[in-house]
Design a protein around this motif. Structure first.
Motif, mmCIF file in Angstrom:
data_model
loop_
_atom_site.group_PDB
_atom_site.id
_atom_site.type_symbol
_atom_site.label_atom_id
_atom_site.label_comp_id
_atom_site.label_asym_id
_atom_site.label_seq_id
_atom_site.Cartn_x
_atom_site.Cartn_y
_atom_site.Cartn_z
ATOM 1 N N GLN A 31 -25.075 -1.168 -16.006
ATOM 2 C CA GLN A 31 -24.733 -1.797 -14.736
ATOM 3 C C GLN A 31 -24.977 -3.307 -14.717
ATOM 4 O O GLN A 31 -24.128 -4.054 -14.203
ATOM 5 N N PRO A 32 -26.096 -3.823 -15.246
ATOM 6 C CA PRO A 32 -26.347 -5.269 -15.144
ATOM 7 C C PRO A 32 -25.220 -6.131 -15.732
ATOM 8 O O PRO A 32 -24.790 -7.088 -15.078
ATOM 9 N N PRO A 33 -24.698 -5.818 -16.942
ATOM 10 C CA PRO A 33 -23.591 -6.639 -17.460
ATOM 11 C C PRO A 33 -22.355 -6.565 -16.563
ATOM 12 O O PRO A 33 -21.641 -7.559 -16.401
ATOM 13 N N LEU A 34 -22.089 -5.393 -15.986
ATOM 14 C CA LEU A 34 -20.945 -5.249 -15.102
ATOM 15 C C LEU A 34 -21.114 -6.138 -13.876
ATOM 16 O O LEU A 34 -20.194 -6.892 -13.504
ATOM 17 N N SER A 35 -22.278 -6.060 -13.241
ATOM 18 C CA SER A 35 -22.525 -6.873 -12.049
ATOM 19 C C SER A 35 -22.448 -8.352 -12.380
ATOM 20 O O SER A 35 -21.874 -9.149 -11.614
ATOM 21 N N ARG A 36 -23.011 -8.732 -13.524
ATOM 22 C CA ARG A 36 -23.034 -10.147 -13.901
ATOM 23 C C ARG A 36 -21.620 -10.677 -14.133
ATOM 24 O O ARG A 36 -21.269 -11.777 -13.675
ATOM 25 N N GLN A 37 -20.767 -9.894 -14.813
ATOM 26 C CA GLN A 37 -19.413 -10.372 -15.107
ATOM 27 C C GLN A 37 -18.569 -10.486 -13.843
ATOM 28 O O GLN A 37 -17.756 -11.401 -13.718
ATOM 29 N N ILE A 38 -18.767 -9.577 -12.899
ATOM 30 C CA ILE A 38 -18.010 -9.671 -11.653
ATOM 31 C C ILE A 38 -18.497 -10.856 -10.823
ATOM 32 O O ILE A 38 -17.697 -11.572 -10.196
ATOM 33 N N ARG A 39 -19.817 -11.141 -10.843
ATOM 34 C CA ARG A 39 -20.315 -12.321 -10.135
ATOM 35 C C ARG A 39 -19.760 -13.595 -10.772
ATOM 36 O O ARG A 39 -19.391 -14.550 -10.069
ATOM 37 N N ASP A 40 -19.686 -13.625 -12.104
ATOM 38 C CA ASP A 40 -19.102 -14.796 -12.783
ATOM 39 C C ASP A 40 -17.644 -14.980 -12.360
ATOM 40 O O ASP A 40 -17.186 -16.114 -12.137
ATOM 41 N N LEU A 41 -16.916 -13.867 -12.246
ATOM 42 C CA LEU A 41 -15.521 -13.948 -11.811
ATOM 43 C C LEU A 41 -15.434 -14.476 -10.388
ATOM 44 O O LEU A 41 -14.569 -15.315 -10.067
ATOM 45 N N GLU A 42 -16.294 -13.985 -9.514
ATOM 46 C CA GLU A 42 -16.289 -14.456 -8.128
ATOM 47 C C GLU A 42 -16.549 -15.956 -8.060
ATOM 48 O O GLU A 42 -15.917 -16.675 -7.264
ATOM 49 N N ARG A 43 -17.473 -16.467 -8.903
ATOM 50 C CA ARG A 43 -17.744 -17.898 -8.914
ATOM 51 C C ARG A 43 -16.520 -18.684 -9.381
ATOM 52 O O ARG A 43 -16.203 -19.744 -8.836
#
Length: 298
Positions: A31-43
């Motif tokens: 889960q952590p890599p998934l959450s991190r990549q989606i947050r990077d996309l949002e930024r």
């Protein structure tokens, strides 16, 4: 900016699962890599795609997911089409056909292809045998269905239909009232055949068959309109045509079954050894299966 297809799938999966944890399980990742990549996309996008606790799409996220689903669907379709084309399950095949194959063999072949390989498109063109061979060698056709083709080593061939010849006479011919006739009975008039420059192989095969039967004929050139009219101009003249062709309602004459065993020139599917696209190879296989199913090849 461009968005990786992988990230699109991540966002769509989270939206469908309504949970980063369940989405990570479905994607076989932590889960952590998934959450991190989606947050990077949002930024990168400058807008949030999800609210957290609970996980819900934002208005921007809803728009993103709708567009991402279409892009992913189109991409999947592109991959399927590319793989199908590579395996010969899709594409366009150009087939040149002799007219005597147009009314029965070709429609059944196209039906079989539509049933088993609907993504293959077939274009057909009718011509005389010499024109078909020239078109095949020039690359205008991928395959050719013809009779009496020249025996050239650069062409591969597969028999699709083998059948006997029958005689066709005019309605005023002395034998028109009979169901059968021997070749010797027909010697009262000339044998009508297409000119040699149009059908050299077919004409030679018919003449040779008559000679083997011991019944030579005077031959008259008759540029028939395809095979749909056999061109019987004299009361005593006749034509010899494949049995399946004589059964067509467009043949302008009376059909006589021959008591002599007189085989017709085979209907063959031909292609160049050095130029057989994958989709054309599929057509060759389907034609062979159809010939076996119908018992055409004998």
């Amino acid at each position: 900016m461009s968005v990786d297809l992988r990230l699109m799938r991540y966002v769509v999966t989270v939206a469908e699962e309504g949970s980063f944890e369940r989405a990570a399980q479905r994607l076989h990742m932590a889960q952590p890599p998934l959450s991190r990549q989606i947050r990077d996309l949002e930024r990168q996008l400058g807008v949030p795609l999800f609210t957290r606790r609970p996980t819900r799409l934002t208005e921007a996220g809803t728009a993103f997911v709708a567009s991402a689903r279409k892009v992913l669907s189109d991409t999947d379709a592109m991959v399927r089409a590319t793989r199908a084309a590579g395996r010969g399950h899709a594409g366009t095949v150009r087939i040149g056909i002799v007219v005597s194959a147009a009314d029965e063999v070709v429609p059944q072949l196209l039906d079989a292809l539509r049933a088993t390989h609907p993504d293959i498109t077939v274009g057909t063109g009718e011509a005389w045998p010499t024109e078909l061979e020239a078109g095949l060698r020039a690359g205008r056709f991928d395959l050719v269905l013809s009779r009496g083709a020249s025996a050239q080593s650069d062409l591969a061939r597969q028999t699709v239909r083998r059948e006997p010849l029958v005689a066709v006479v005019g309605p005023r011919h002395p034998l028109a009232g009979r169901p059968t006739a021997a070749l010797s009975d027909l010697r009262i008039g000339p044998l009508n055949l297409p000119p040699e420059h149009l059908t050299p192989g077919y004409r030679a095969a018919v003449v040779a068959a008559c000679a083997r039967a011991g019944v030579p004929f005077d031959i008259r050139d008759c540029q028939q309109l395809g095979w749909r009219r056999v061109g019987i101009a004299e009361d005593t003249g006749f034509s010899l045509v494949p049995r399946s062709l004589a059964a067509l309602p467009t043949v302008d004459g009376v059909v006589l079954t021959l008591t002599d065993d007189l085989p017709a020139s085979d209907l063959e599917l031909m292609w160049r050894h050095d130029a057989l696209p994958p989709a054309a190879a599929v057509v060759v296989d389907v034609a062979a299966q159809l010939a076996r199913q119908r018992g055409w090849a004998g």
